[in-house]
Design a protein around this motif. Structure first.
Motif, PDB file in Angstrom:
ATOM      1  N   TYR B  33       0.832  -1.193   0.000  1.00  0.00           N
ATOM      2  CA  TYR B  33       0.000   0.000   0.000  1.00  0.00           C
ATOM      3  C   TYR B  33       0.871   1.248   0.000  1.00  0.00           C
ATOM      4  O   TYR B  33       1.959   1.249   0.577  1.00  0.00           O
ATOM      5  CB  TYR B  33      -0.874   0.045   1.268  1.00  0.00           C
ATOM      6  N   TYR B  35       0.389   5.317   1.131  1.00  0.00           N
ATOM      7  CA  TYR B  35      -0.461   6.274   1.813  1.00  0.00           C
ATOM      8  C   TYR B  35       0.203   7.636   1.776  1.00  0.00           C
ATOM      9  O   TYR B  35       1.430   7.767   1.720  1.00  0.00           O
ATOM     10  CB  TYR B  35      -0.660   5.884   3.290  1.00  0.00           C
ATOM     11  N   GLN B  37       0.226  11.352   4.002  1.00  0.00           N
ATOM     12  CA  GLN B  37      -0.173  11.981   5.256  1.00  0.00           C
ATOM     13  C   GLN B  37       0.241  13.440   5.232  1.00  0.00           C
ATOM     14  O   GLN B  37       1.425  13.765   5.081  1.00  0.00           O
ATOM     15  CB  GLN B  37       0.468  11.279   6.463  1.00  0.00           C
ATOM     16  N   GLY B  40      -0.586  16.708  10.728  1.00  0.00           N
ATOM     17  CA  GLY B  40      -1.732  16.739  11.628  1.00  0.00           C
ATOM     18  C   GLY B  40      -2.973  16.050  11.098  1.00  0.00           C
ATOM     19  O   GLY B  40      -4.032  16.122  11.721  1.00  0.00           O
ATOM     20  N   LYS B  41      -2.847  15.395   9.974  1.00  0.00           N
ATOM     21  CA  LYS B  41      -4.022  14.739   9.372  1.00  0.00           C
ATOM     22  C   LYS B  41      -3.858  13.218   9.354  1.00  0.00           C
ATOM     23  O   LYS B  41      -2.798  12.690   9.672  1.00  0.00           O
ATOM     24  CB  LYS B  41      -4.208  15.243   7.922  1.00  0.00           C
ATOM     25  N   SER B  42      -4.945  12.558   8.981  1.00  0.00           N
ATOM     26  CA  SER B  42      -4.897  11.098   8.917  1.00  0.00           C
ATOM     27  C   SER B  42      -4.220  10.634   7.637  1.00  0.00           C
ATOM     28  O   SER B  42      -3.966  11.418   6.734  1.00  0.00           O
ATOM     29  CB  SER B  42      -6.313  10.529   8.989  1.00  0.00           C
ATOM     30  N   LEU B  43      -3.923   9.355   7.587  1.00  0.00           N
ATOM     31  CA  LEU B  43      -3.324   8.780   6.380  1.00  0.00           C
ATOM     32  C   LEU B  43      -4.395   8.545   5.341  1.00  0.00           C
ATOM     33  O   LEU B  43      -5.469   8.016   5.638  1.00  0.00           O
ATOM     34  CB  LEU B  43      -2.638   7.453   6.711  1.00  0.00           C
ATOM     35  N   SER B  45      -5.313   6.696   1.769  1.00  0.00           N
ATOM     36  CA  SER B  45      -4.890   5.616   0.882  1.00  0.00           C
ATOM     37  C   SER B  45      -4.720   6.129  -0.547  1.00  0.00           C
ATOM     38  O   SER B  45      -5.593   6.809  -1.085  1.00  0.00           O
ATOM     39  CB  SER B  45      -5.933   4.494   0.908  1.00  0.00           C
ATOM     40  N   PHE B  88       3.960   7.194   2.834  1.00  0.00           N
ATOM     41  CA  PHE B  88       4.316   5.942   3.488  1.00  0.00           C
ATOM     42  C   PHE B  88       3.972   4.770   2.582  1.00  0.00           C
ATOM     43  O   PHE B  88       2.910   4.746   1.961  1.00  0.00           O
ATOM     44  CB  PHE B  88       3.521   5.753   4.787  1.00  0.00           C
ATOM     45  N   PHE B  97      -0.140  -4.933   9.383  1.00  0.00           N
ATOM     46  CA  PHE B  97       0.438  -3.997   8.445  1.00  0.00           C
ATOM     47  C   PHE B  97       1.765  -3.498   9.008  1.00  0.00           C
ATOM     48  O   PHE B  97       1.859  -3.177  10.190  1.00  0.00           O
ATOM     49  CB  PHE B  97      -0.483  -2.781   8.255  1.00  0.00           C
ATOM     50  N   PHE B  99       4.612  -0.549   8.318  1.00  0.00           N
ATOM     51  CA  PHE B  99       4.822   0.698   7.605  1.00  0.00           C
ATOM     52  C   PHE B  99       6.303   1.037   7.517  1.00  0.00           C
ATOM     53  O   PHE B  99       7.085   0.732   8.426  1.00  0.00           O
ATOM     54  CB  PHE B  99       4.117   1.852   8.324  1.00  0.00           C
ATOM     55  N   GLY B 100       6.675   1.700   6.434  1.00  0.00           N
ATOM     56  CA  GLY B 100       7.983   2.300   6.346  1.00  0.00           C
ATOM     57  C   GLY B 100       8.042   3.560   7.197  1.00  0.00           C
ATOM     58  O   GLY B 100       7.026   3.990   7.765  1.00  0.00           O
ATOM     59  N   THR B 101       9.215   4.159   7.267  1.00  0.00           N
ATOM     60  CA  THR B 101       9.389   5.350   8.108  1.00  0.00           C
ATOM     61  C   THR B 101       8.879   6.616   7.431  1.00  0.00           C
ATOM     62  O   THR B 101       8.811   7.667   8.048  1.00  0.00           O
ATOM     63  CB  THR B 101      10.855   5.563   8.486  1.00  0.00           C
TER      64      THR B 101
END
Lengths: 118, 109
Positions: B33, B35, B37, B40-43, B45, B88, B97, B99-101
């Motif tokens: 996947y 994503y 971001q 201050g907001k959500s991820l 897709s 991400f 899941f 995630f990368g950094t």
């Protein structure tokens, strides 16, 4: 609701205090996930629910962390006796879940709760 | 444990230029996947990639997957300021899941 809702958006706690973070997933979503995101890092998996069943809690960092989803919708992440290292953004995500179609596994994230432990 | 590495971690690019973000992962996974971001907001897709050789495009972003090399790329074409965000990649095995950094992208006018 239209999206995943988390509350509070910000929480400041004194070291040793207990906190409870709430997540309202998208209506009808079976799967619910909690993640911890430290500053400048990617989200790290904490725990996963399918309906009310907690199927995986391998990411919870200690026994001070506890999550529940008693009716298979709203979930609460509780942290007892908070420590400074618990300071992070806690993200909740939900998905339709189940096997089969690819799109059922896409996770939709809330905006997160930023926890600061002083 | 599955490891996911992204590079670069920080990317500053001029408007109109092209660039590629790389995502390597350590073991076989079900899906990959991407994503986005905003601060201050959500991820949000962007893409889901399942099979080897999969390529998906949306606007100025194109993602590809090479499962044999365990590598995904996110290519940015003719960058615009609105693309500034952190990107991400994440891979899944079962219900977990990883995630990368993240890659923090800044597009400079």
């Amino acid at each position: 609701g239209a999206g995943v809702s988390q509350s509070p958006r910000y929480k400041v706690a004194k070291r040793g205090q207990d906190v409870a973070l709430r997540c309202d997933p998208i209506s009808g979503h079976v799967s619910l996930f909690w993640y911890q995101q430290a500053l400048g890092q990617g989200p790290e998996f904490l725990t996963y629910f399918q309906n009310e069943a907690q199927l995986d809690k391998s990411g919870l960092p200690s026994d001070r962390f506890f999550a529940e989803r008693p009716e298979g919708s709203v979930s609460t992440l509780k942290i007892q006796r908070t420590q400074q290292e618990d300071s992070a953004v806690y993200l909740c995500a939900s998905s339709l879940g189940g096997q089969g179609r690819l799109l059922r596994n896409i996770q939709y994230f809330g905006a997160g709760t930023r926890l600061s432990v002083l | 444990e599955l490891k996911v590495e992204q590079n670069p971690l920080f990317l500053s690019m001029q408007e109109g230029k092209n660039y590629t973000i790389y995502c390597n992962y350590s073991t076989t996974s079900d899906r990959l996947y991407w994503y986005r971001q905003d601060p201050g907001k959500s991820l949000e897709s962007l893409f889901v990639l399942l099979s080897n050789g999969a390529v998906k495009q949306e606007g100025r972003l194109m993602a590809s997957l090479d499962t044999k090399a365990r590598l995904s790329t996110l290519h940015i074409t003719a960058a615009v300021h609105d693309l500034s965000a952190t990107y991400f990649c994440a891979v899944s095995t079962g219900n977990q899941f990883y995630f990368g950094t993240g890659t923090s992208l800044t597009v400079i006018p």
